[in-house]
Design an enzyme around this catalytic site. Structure first.
Site, PDB file in Angstrom:
ATOM      1  N   ASN A 192       0.818  -1.203   0.000  1.00  8.94           N
ATOM      2  CA  ASN A 192       0.000   0.000   0.000  1.00  8.94           C
ATOM      3  C   ASN A 192       0.855   1.258   0.000  1.00  8.94           C
ATOM      4  OD1 ASN A 192      -1.915   1.976   0.366  1.00  8.94           O
ATOM      5  ND2 ASN A 192      -3.051   0.878   1.913  1.00  8.94           N
ATOM      6  N   ASP A 193       1.483   1.556   1.117  1.00  9.63           N
ATOM      7  CA  ASP A 193       2.217   2.815   1.227  1.00  9.63           C
ATOM      8  C   ASP A 193       3.372   2.915   0.223  1.00  9.63           C
ATOM      9  OD1 ASP A 193       0.580   3.571   3.343  1.00  9.63           O
ATOM     10  OD2 ASP A 193       1.793   2.428   4.758  1.00  9.63           O
ATOM     11  N   VAL A 194       3.997   1.788  -0.086  1.00 18.03           N
ATOM     12  CA  VAL A 194       5.175   1.837  -0.960  1.00 18.03           C
ATOM     13  C   VAL A 194       4.801   2.064  -2.428  1.00 18.03           C
ATOM     14  CG1 VAL A 194       6.587   0.423   0.572  1.00 18.03           C
ATOM     15  CG2 VAL A 194       5.268  -0.678  -1.256  1.00 18.03           C
ATOM     16  N   VAL A 195       3.486   2.081  -2.748  1.00 14.28           N
ATOM     17  CA  VAL A 195       3.053   2.388  -4.117  1.00 14.28           C
ATOM     18  C   VAL A 195       2.152   3.617  -4.121  1.00 14.28           C
ATOM     19  CG1 VAL A 195       3.254   0.024  -4.942  1.00 14.28           C
ATOM     20  CG2 VAL A 195       1.097   0.775  -3.954  1.00 14.28           C
TER      21      VAL A 195
END
Lengths: 467, 97
Positions: free
Chosen positions: A393-396
């Site tokens: 989630n956060d890394v994209v």
């Protein structure tokens, strides 16, 4: 054995540790390096036992204690699930720090009793190793508790926390400093006060740190234990501890800074920032109004995948939680057999500790040649037909590039939004681990495949087979 | 004191060299292997077992030292064996094509 001969006999150990780290530069030799390190450690233990004549009970204590500890370590290392690796590293790190503090305590107890026997540099070494070792022990245990779900995963914050923590640390340092000029009858009390303050500080400084920042904390505590072991080397006058401890201390510090850079945050921000707090307000919910997500079916995704030239799989921790690594590899194998070029894009902080995702995929027999680092794979997204985001989630999250108000603004991300199509496998629309809204899900090229990651992938496998 | 000073300065020199050596070897480790790197360095700081052996074995006349030394042995033993074993288990899984 004379002291000089002992020092000489420890040299192969030092060399083996350096080689163990050096061989980690390639997965081909890494295992050999670690085995060399283990042999070096066994040698150091043998040399230490041969160096002095211990009394009978001493040998008993060493043997029984070592066997109990070693047995626990062995069983833990064999049994632990790869998803639980961060906890395991935290606890092995903690026991190391605890051992350092106990060694300092006894060294002090034995030498301080005789006035004039304590050299200034040895006293300082004892004070420093007791302080850092205790912080490392307590901090690692809290990190373990958080990762294991025994302590709340979310940051625990209260009023005056930072000031309180700093005061506690200062009490510890002050007590340590007073030892240098104190009278002999006060010394043990001062050291105990120092250790108690250090333990309290270790607990309190990790408590407010959220689960998403645990990789950085574990890495930092690892460096701390190394430093404390190095200080123990000064107190015991053993170069082997000074060098080995400092190798860990400096490499751990560098790795910690690398982790912070991968999240675009300073170390101070990680430790004092109480990340994961800011985003829970209602404002983010309001900003989603009018945006719609496009839900899709496994059959549609299977067709997209089967006729693609290039597919990049972006695994996140959600994949590991669903225990779907093996199924993902099976899906990738199916696609590869159809002539699709499949690669995995691994963000530096994917998973619960640095490099965690690589270990989880290696466990599922994904060849490491398919695992691509962020800088290597980012230029490839524009030529990618489908990016399959599984439990990440956060890394994209493109907000990291564009939205200055986002808590993750500036964090390097995987540019999946630049690929021709994005499919996100997700359980629901709940925000991710760090609690931040992700606008990737609302982009026109994105479709969402809702459901448990493992179920969804099994459906995809069946659907690709049917294409 | 001068003997101690000379030894201390030698120790300090070794410490400084180890700092740079640690940074140098680690900067070549790919992110692929950062988890085994952490657990591997974890195992290396288990070298404190040398200290645990010395305090558990040498302090004949102090019961406190013996008890604490015994616990230090348990902790250091778990650190050493667990650290190397779990790193080996991970590295065994990394295979090429």
């Amino acid at each position: 054995m004379s002291d000089n001969l002992t020092t000489l006999a420890y040299l192969p150990t030092i060399i083996s540790f350096i080689l163990a780290l050096k061989f980690l530069s390639s997965p081909k030799h890494a295992r050999l390096g670690n085995q060399l390190g283990a042999i070096g450690m066994a040698l150091a233990i043998a040399v230490t036992l041969a160096q002095k004549h211990f009394y009978g009970l001493g040998y008993m204590l060493i043997a029984v204690g070592g066997l109990i500890g070693g047995g626990i370590g062995w069983v833990g290392a064999r049994k632990v699930k790869m998803t639980d690796m961060p906890q395991m590293v935290a606890i092995f790190n903690g026991v190391g720090g605890g051992a350092v503090a106990l060694v300092a305590l006894v060294e002090f107890h034995q030498t301080a009793a005789e006035p004039g026997r304590m050299l200034l540099n040895v006293s300082i070494a004892i004070i420093v190793s007791a302080l850092i070792g205790s912080i490392s022990f307590a901090g690692s245990m809290v990190a373990f508790g958080k990762l294991q779900g025994l302590v709340g995963d979310r940051p625990i914050v209260w009023r005056g926390q930072r000031v309180g923590n700093i005061i506690i640390l200062l009490i510890g340092i002050t007590a340590g400093t007073f030892i240098l000029g104190g009278h002999s009858y006060q010394l043990m009390w001062l050291l105990l006060i120092e250790i108690a303050a250090a333990l309290a500080f270790g607990i309190l400084f990790v408590l407010p740190i959220g689960g998403a920042d645990m990789p950085v904390v574990i890495s930092l505590l690892n460096a701390c234990t190394g430093l404390s072991a190095s200080a123990a080397g000064f107190e015991l006058r053993q170069n082997v501890l000074i060098v080995s401890g400092m190798l860990v201390g400096s490499s751990g510090s560098l790795l910690t800074l690398m982790m912070c850079r991968a999240m675009n945050r300073s170390l101070g921000n990680v430790i004092f920032g109480a990340f994961g707090q800011i985003q829970t307000g209602p404002s983010t919910a309001a900003s989603n109004e009018g945006l719609t997500v496009r839900a899709t079916t496994a059959e549609d995704v299977a067709i997209m995948l089967a006729y693609a030239h290039k597919v990049i799989i972006v695994p996140g921790y959600g994949l590991a939680v669903a225990q779907a690594q093996h199924d993902v590899r099976q899906l990738a194998d199916l696609l590869t057999a159809r002539g699709v070029n499949v690669e995995y894009a691994i963000h530096p902080v994917a998973g619960r500790m640095p490099g965690h995702m690589n270990v989880l995929l290696a466990e599922a027999n994904v060849p490491y040649t398919q695992l691509k680092e962020m800088d290597e794979i980012n230029p490839e997204f524009p030529q990618t037909d489908v990016s399959l985001v599984i439990g990440a989630n956060d890394v994209v999250n493109p907000a990291a590039r564009s939205d200055k108000s986002s808590p993750i603004y500036g964090m390097p991300i995987l540019d999946v939004d630049k690929s021709k199509a994005v499919v996100v496998l997700k359980r629901s629309m709940n925000p991710g681990f760090a609690g931040i809204e992700n606008h990737l899900f609302y982009e026109p090229e994105t479709s969402m495949l809702f459901g448990d990651a493992k179920d969804s992938i099994l459906k995809l496998i069946a659907a690709v087979k049917a294409v | 004191m001068s003997g101690n000073t000379a030894v201390f300065l030698a120790e300090l020199t070794v410490l400084i060299l180890a700092i740079f050596l640690g940074i140098e070897v680690i900067s070549k480790v790919p992110t692929l292997l950062h988890t085994p790197l952490m657990s591997g360095t974890n195992a290396i700081h288990g070298i404190v077992i040398v200290g645990a052996i010395l305090i558990a074995g040498q302090n004949l006349h102090s019961t406190l030292a013996q008890i604490v030394g015994f616990f230090a042995m348990i902790l250091a033993g778990a650190n050493v064996v667990g650290g190397f074993a779990v790193t080996d288990r991970m590295l065994e899984m990394f295979k090429g094509k």
